[in-house]
Design an enzyme around this catalytic site. Structure first.
Site, PDB file in Angstrom:
ATOM      1  N   ASP A  84       0.877  -1.233  -0.038  1.00 46.49           N
ATOM      2  CA  ASP A  84       0.075  -0.153   0.000  1.00 46.49           C
ATOM      3  C   ASP A  84       0.673   1.099  -0.224  1.00 46.49           C
ATOM      4  OD1 ASP A  84      -0.727   0.566   3.446  1.00 46.49           O
ATOM      5  OD2 ASP A  84       1.164  -0.653   2.753  1.00 46.49           O
ATOM      6  N   ASP A 124       6.769   1.407   2.134  1.00 43.82           N
ATOM      7  CA  ASP A 124       6.497   0.378   1.105  1.00 43.82           C
ATOM      8  C   ASP A 124       7.344   0.965  -0.001  1.00 43.82           C
ATOM      9  OD1 ASP A 124       3.745   1.197   2.521  1.00 43.82           O
ATOM     10  OD2 ASP A 124       3.424  -0.844   1.515  1.00 43.82           O
ATOM     11  N   HIS A 168       9.725  -0.438   8.425  1.00 44.24           N
ATOM     12  CA  HIS A 168       8.704  -1.499   8.492  1.00 44.24           C
ATOM     13  C   HIS A 168       8.889  -2.381   7.586  1.00 44.24           C
ATOM     14  CE1 HIS A 168       7.468   0.425  12.343  1.00 44.24           C
ATOM     15  NE2 HIS A 168       6.922   1.513  11.685  1.00 44.24           N
ATOM     16  N   ASP A 169       8.659  -2.077   6.294  1.00 46.29           N
ATOM     17  CA  ASP A 169       8.255  -2.766   5.141  1.00 46.29           C
ATOM     18  C   ASP A 169       9.513  -3.220   4.626  1.00 46.29           C
ATOM     19  OD1 ASP A 169       5.423  -0.755   4.058  1.00 46.29           O
ATOM     20  OD2 ASP A 169       5.412  -2.406   5.266  1.00 46.29           O
TER      21      ASP A 169
HETATM   22  O1  RIB Z   1       2.820  -0.516  10.969  1.00 47.92           O
HETATM   23  C1  RIB Z   1       3.733  -0.208   9.818  1.00 47.92           C
HETATM   24  C2  RIB Z   1       2.979  -0.479   8.672  1.00 47.92           C
HETATM   25  O2  RIB Z   1       1.798   0.519   8.191  1.00 47.92           O
HETATM   26  C3  RIB Z   1       3.729  -0.351   7.327  1.00 47.92           C
HETATM   27  O3  RIB Z   1       3.387  -0.996   6.321  1.00 47.92           O
HETATM   28  C4  RIB Z   1       3.446   0.876   6.951  1.00 47.92           C
HETATM   29  O4  RIB Z   1       3.693   1.349   5.346  1.00 47.92           O
HETATM   30  C5  RIB Z   1       2.533   1.622   7.667  1.00 47.92           C
HETATM   31  O5  RIB Z   1       1.361   1.854   6.796  1.00 47.92           O
HETATM   32 CA    CA Z   2       2.881  -0.691   4.199  1.00 48.20          CA
END
Ligand code: RIB
Ligand code: CA
Length: 310
Positions: A8, A13, A233-234
């Site tokens: 997303d 991302d 994170h991603d």
């Molecule tokens: O909590 C982190 C996630 O949510 C990641 O995928 C980042 O894109 C956010 O949207």
């Molecule tokens: Ca994401």
């Protein structure tokens, strides 16, 4: 390894797409509404692929969660979903508007296929409803999502799960084992001014975009969190798929709260000893591999090096 990335985009991302294409055979991207609406997440995936010179099909997916209304992450990700990056005119378009069909067809036709979902799990849940055997045809199913500790979008829920808890519950239950790359580990892999400067110095369109989105994220984190380093994170979840030896994990039952007024979207990990769980015998939920720790410096360097490789 063959990889399909369900995403997303979304600031982090965007970096994850670059990292995935660098370390895996990224054969397809599917998009889902999450950080921003489906039109923008789909456009952003096409933009990142274009700037990086990737020949990878993008398939549009679900525009809203299984229940309720779409969420909006634009206060973090900006109106476009890619911060204040200047976005080019597209020289390409989406391969289809049916991500679910693409996921089901590809799972059955491509060997050694890993599915990594780094957004809300709506597409994956819909694919499971269409093909209950989906998981059997995948070499691996990994998500960036959840937390066995604190949340981020609420005190207990992580954004991707919270955005579509019904979908997440289906995925954890019907596609076990899921590898859960949650906040427990992703919050550890942060980048700051030094990493952004290295990206900026590369002077390529892809590295400039990565620098733009991480700079924007750092501004938002300074504003909301009071810190000048940001978790990717991603991209961390990508490395957990492509470099699994760098990560520590253990298998536990994980349930998704869908009904709680305060806890909706929480991933409830049962960390009790298996013998005790067996002895007491609660309602069984499927077990997932929770990723806890990693070599943060190694993962950070792999992410930056991937961005610099374009
Ligand atoms: O909590 C982190 C996630 O949510 C990641 O995928 C980042 O894109 C956010 O949207
Ligand atoms: Ca994401």
């Amino acid at each position: 390894m063959n990889l399909v990335l369900d995403c997303d985009p979304g600031l982090d991302d965007a970096v994850a797409i670059l990292v995935a294409a660098r370390y895996a055979d990224l054969i397809g991207i599917t998009t889902v509404a999450g950080n921003v609406g489906i039109n923008r997440t789909t456009r952003n995936a096409l933009v990142v692929a274009q700037l990086a010179g990737l020949d990878v099909p993008v398939h549009r997916g679900a525009g809203k969660p299984l229940a309720g209304e779409p969420v909006d992450g634009s206060r973090i990700h900006g109106e476009t979903g890619l911060g204040n990056a200047v976005l080019p005119d597209l020289d390409r378009s989406e391969a289809s508007d049916d991500a679910v069909a693409y996921l089901c067809d590809t799972a059955r036709s491509v060997d050694d296929l890993h599915l990594l979902a780094i957004g809300p799990l709506t597409n994956v849940a819909l694919a499971l409803q269409r093909d209950p055997d989906l998981r059997r045809h995948l070499a691996g199913l990994t998500i960036m999502g959840g937390s066995a500790s604190a949340g981020n979008i609420t005190s207990v829920a992580e954004f991707n799960i919270w955005a579509d808890p019904e979908a997440a519950a289906i995925v954890f239950e019907k596609a076990a084992p899921v590898t859960m790359v949650g906040l427990d580990v992703t919050n550890q892999v942060v980048v700051g001014a030094e990493e952004t400067a290295r990206m900026r110095a590369a002077g390529t369109p892809a590295a400039d975009l990565a620098a733009d989105v991480t700079d924007f994220l750092r501004d938002r984190f300074r504003q909301y969190v009071g810190q000048s380093v940001v978790p990717l994170h991603d991209a961390t979840a990508v490395i957990a798929v492509t470099h699994p030896h760098l990560f520590e994990r253990s298998r536990h039952p994980v349930a998704v709260e869908v009904g709680g007024e305060i806890t909706r979207g929480m991933t409830v990990a049962d960390l009790r000893p298996p013998a005790l769980i067996e002895a007491i015998g609660p309602a069984r939920v499927a077990a997932s591999d929770i990723v806890w720790d990693t070599d943060v410096d190694a993962v950070r360097e792999l992410i930056v090096e991937a961005v610099l490789a374009y």
